[in-house]
Design a protein around this motif. Structure first.
Motif, PDB file in Angstrom:
ATOM      1  N   GLY A  47       0.347  -0.999   0.005  1.00  0.00           N
ATOM      2  CA  GLY A  47      -0.080  -0.242   0.426  1.00  0.00           C
ATOM      3  C   GLY A  47       0.992   0.883  -0.455  1.00  0.00           C
ATOM      4  N   TRP A  48       1.634   1.069   1.401  1.00  0.00           N
ATOM      5  CA  TRP A  48       2.865   2.413   0.569  1.00  0.00           C
ATOM      6  C   TRP A  48       3.348   2.540  -0.843  1.00  0.00           C
ATOM      7  N   VAL A  49       3.806   1.318  -1.041  1.00  0.00           N
ATOM      8  CA  VAL A  49       4.621   1.635  -2.013  1.00  0.00           C
ATOM      9  C   VAL A  49       3.608   2.283  -3.517  1.00  0.00           C
ATOM     10  N   ARG A  50       2.813   1.483  -3.726  1.00  0.00           N
ATOM     11  CA  ARG A  50       1.349   2.291  -4.494  1.00  0.00           C
ATOM     12  C   ARG A  50       1.215   4.169  -4.498  1.00  0.00           C
ATOM     13  N   ARG A  51       1.055   4.257  -2.612  1.00  0.00           N
ATOM     14  CA  ARG A  51       0.866   5.541  -2.635  1.00  0.00           C
ATOM     15  C   ARG A  51       2.310   6.610  -3.193  1.00  0.00           C
ATOM     16  N   GLU A  52       3.831   5.711  -2.841  1.00  0.00           N
ATOM     17  CA  GLU A  52       4.859   6.451  -3.740  1.00  0.00           C
ATOM     18  C   GLU A  52       4.877   6.654  -4.833  1.00  0.00           C
ATOM     19  N   LEU A  53       4.249   5.908  -6.036  1.00  0.00           N
ATOM     20  CA  LEU A  53       4.528   6.100  -7.061  1.00  0.00           C
ATOM     21  C   LEU A  53       3.421   7.312  -7.401  1.00  0.00           C
ATOM     22  N   GLU A  54       2.742   6.925  -7.048  1.00  0.00           N
ATOM     23  CA  GLU A  54       1.735   8.708  -7.951  1.00  0.00           C
ATOM     24  C   GLU A  54       2.915   9.911  -6.958  1.00  0.00           C
ATOM     25  N   ALA A  55       3.242   9.941  -6.088  1.00  0.00           N
ATOM     26  CA  ALA A  55       4.363  11.347  -5.563  1.00  0.00           C
ATOM     27  C   ALA A  55       5.766  11.133  -6.377  1.00  0.00           C
ATOM     28  N   HIS A  56       5.725   9.797  -7.242  1.00  0.00           N
ATOM     29  CA  HIS A  56       7.120  10.605  -8.195  1.00  0.00           C
ATOM     30  C   HIS A  56       6.776   9.988  -9.453  1.00  0.00           C
ATOM     31  N   ASP A  57       5.308  10.437  -9.777  1.00  0.00           N
ATOM     32  CA  ASP A  57       4.935  10.857 -11.543  1.00  0.00           C
ATOM     33  C   ASP A  57       5.158   8.940 -12.167  1.00  0.00           C
ATOM     34  N   ALA A  58       5.662   7.999 -11.311  1.00  0.00           N
ATOM     35  CA  ALA A  58       5.665   6.124 -11.958  1.00  0.00           C
ATOM     36  C   ALA A  58       4.140   6.106 -12.097  1.00  0.00           C
ATOM     37  N   GLN A  59       4.206   5.381 -12.704  1.00  0.00           N
ATOM     38  CA  GLN A  59       3.390   4.165 -13.201  1.00  0.00           C
ATOM     39  C   GLN A  59       3.150   2.539 -12.685  1.00  0.00           C
ATOM     40  N   LEU A  60       2.618   1.934 -11.967  1.00  0.00           N
ATOM     41  CA  LEU A  60       2.686   0.640 -12.067  1.00  0.00           C
ATOM     42  C   LEU A  60       2.154  -0.785 -12.757  1.00  0.00           C
ATOM     43  N   LEU A  61       3.305  -1.128 -13.285  1.00  0.00           N
ATOM     44  CA  LEU A  61       2.966  -1.783 -14.946  1.00  0.00           C
ATOM     45  C   LEU A  61       2.379  -3.245 -14.460  1.00  0.00           C
ATOM     46  N   ASP A  62       2.851  -3.156 -13.551  1.00  0.00           N
ATOM     47  CA  ASP A  62       2.017  -5.581 -12.924  1.00  0.00           C
ATOM     48  C   ASP A  62       2.380  -5.965 -11.686  1.00  0.00           C
ATOM     49  N   VAL A  63       1.558  -6.606 -10.767  1.00  0.00           N
ATOM     50  CA  VAL A  63       1.556  -6.505  -9.838  1.00  0.00           C
ATOM     51  C   VAL A  63       1.341  -8.676  -9.903  1.00  0.00           C
ATOM     52  N   ALA A  64       2.541  -9.347  -9.300  1.00  0.00           N
ATOM     53  CA  ALA A  64       2.155 -10.535  -8.672  1.00  0.00           C
ATOM     54  C   ALA A  64       2.157 -10.976  -7.286  1.00  0.00           C
ATOM     55  N   HIS A  65       1.410 -11.807  -6.342  1.00  0.00           N
ATOM     56  CA  HIS A  65       1.727 -11.881  -5.277  1.00  0.00           C
ATOM     57  C   HIS A  65       2.087 -13.132  -4.889  1.00  0.00           C
ATOM     58  N   GLN A  66       2.778 -13.127  -4.359  1.00  0.00           N
ATOM     59  CA  GLN A  66       3.878 -15.115  -4.774  1.00  0.00           C
ATOM     60  C   GLN A  66       4.135 -14.441  -3.119  1.00  0.00           C
ATOM     61  N   SER A  67       5.045 -15.167  -2.066  1.00  0.00           N
ATOM     62  CA  SER A  67       5.996 -15.582  -1.114  1.00  0.00           C
ATOM     63  C   SER A  67       5.758 -13.975  -0.530  1.00  0.00           C
ATOM     64  N   ASP A  68       6.231 -12.876  -1.801  1.00  0.00           N
ATOM     65  CA  ASP A  68       5.981 -11.547  -1.206  1.00  0.00           C
ATOM     66  C   ASP A  68       5.129 -11.033  -2.800  1.00  0.00           C
ATOM     67  N   VAL A  69       5.698  -9.662  -2.666  1.00  0.00           N
ATOM     68  CA  VAL A  69       4.775  -8.670  -3.950  1.00  0.00           C
ATOM     69  C   VAL A  69       6.134  -8.360  -4.646  1.00  0.00           C
ATOM     70  N   HIS A  70       5.799  -9.134  -6.153  1.00  0.00           N
ATOM     71  CA  HIS A  70       6.915  -8.260  -7.422  1.00  0.00           C
ATOM     72  C   HIS A  70       6.140  -7.617  -7.462  1.00  0.00           C
ATOM     73  N   VAL A  71       6.795  -6.447  -8.084  1.00  0.00           N
ATOM     74  CA  VAL A  71       6.073  -5.464  -8.878  1.00  0.00           C
ATOM     75  C   VAL A  71       7.105  -4.582  -9.950  1.00  0.00           C
ATOM     76  N   THR A  72       6.368  -4.480 -11.321  1.00  0.00           N
ATOM     77  CA  THR A  72       6.991  -3.648 -12.475  1.00  0.00           C
ATOM     78  C   THR A  72       6.359  -2.283 -12.443  1.00  0.00           C
ATOM     79  N   LEU A  73       6.777  -1.399 -12.179  1.00  0.00           N
ATOM     80  CA  LEU A  73       6.842   0.000 -12.543  1.00  0.00           C
ATOM     81  C   LEU A  73       7.917   0.371 -13.294  1.00  0.00           C
ATOM     82  N   VAL A  74       7.367   1.964 -14.161  1.00  0.00           N
ATOM     83  CA  VAL A  74       7.629   2.665 -14.822  1.00  0.00           C
ATOM     84  C   VAL A  74       7.803   4.171 -14.153  1.00  0.00           C
ATOM     85  N   VAL A  75       9.097   4.476 -14.612  1.00  0.00           N
ATOM     86  CA  VAL A  75       9.257   5.661 -13.603  1.00  0.00           C
ATOM     87  C   VAL A  75      10.309   6.377 -14.705  1.00  0.00           C
ATOM     88  N   PRO A  76       9.804   7.790 -14.338  1.00  0.00           N
ATOM     89  CA  PRO A  76      10.976   8.962 -15.599  1.00  0.00           C
ATOM     90  C   PRO A  76      12.395   9.250 -14.953  1.00  0.00           C
TER      91      PRO A  76
END
Length: 203
Positions: free
Chosen positions: A143-172
């Motif tokens: 949840g914190w990372v999702r909010r942080e992406l917005e603050a840095h003009d970043a976009q979430l491309l993909d999220v996979a929930h496994q033993s932990d959370v795999h996040v792929t994002l694009v950022v300037p």
């Protein structure tokens, strides 16, 4: 000056000593697309004497005089694009010859003006260098990372929930290092980074 593309095609028409110059500038990202577009223009204007073009698109950039004296058409058009810091843009001029020779200087001015006039009405779109990042983070941080992406003009491309959370994002690119540091600090070193790729995109 920052690099831009244009939002949509723009056109101009000049008549110089009975020759018609139909200028057009449009967003095109690679040479294959540009060549196909020029072929389409030839088909649309079977009576034209020349279809000259210039493409500003990184390693795909090119200039073609299409039978005009060398250096009087494609290269001047390319210089207009370069001067205006445009990227991912195709400039074309269809010429119907009016029977009066313009000379090398006259041709350079005509092809330059046809593109410059078309660009007067163009809507510029800034190009921003982007970076794709992938990391694994604890569930408690998602949840914190999702909010942080917005603050840095970043976009979430993909999220996979496994033993932990795999996040792929694009950022300037300008924000990438700061965002990585924020996630590293918040995870106390638990975040594991797996990929970083750069690409250009439109803001």
């Amino acid at each position: 000056m920052s690099t831009s593309s244009i939002a949509q095609p723009v056109q101009s028409e000049l008549v110089i000593k009975k020759s018609r110059f139909l200028g057009r500038v449009e967003p095109v990202s690679d040479r294959a697309t540009a060549v196909a577009r020029v072929a389409q223009l030839r088909a649309e204007h079977p009576g034209a004497n020349h279809v000259c073009w210039a493409l500003m698109a990184g390693g795909h950039s090119a200039a073609n005089d299409d039978g005009e004296p060398s250096g009087t058409a494609g290269r001047p058009m390319l210089e207009v694009l370069r001067h205006q810091s445009l990227e991912g843009v195709l400039a074309t001029v269809v010429r119907y010859f009016g029977g009066v020779q313009l000379g090398a200087g006259g041709l350079v001015r005509a092809y330059t003006d046809a593109i410059a006039q078309a660009l007067l009405t163009a809507e510029k779109v800034p190009i921003v260098a982007m970076q794709t990042l992938s990391c694994r983070i604890p569930y408690t941080l998602e949840g914190w990372v999702r909010r942080e992406l917005e603050a840095h003009d970043a976009q979430l491309l993909d999220v996979a929930h496994q033993s932990d959370v795999h996040v792929t994002l694009v950022v300037p690119v300008d924000h990438a290092q700061t965002l990585r540091q924020r996630i590293d600090d918040a995870s106390q070193g638990a975040a594991q980074w797996t990929r970083a790729e750069e690409a250009s995109g439109f803001n």
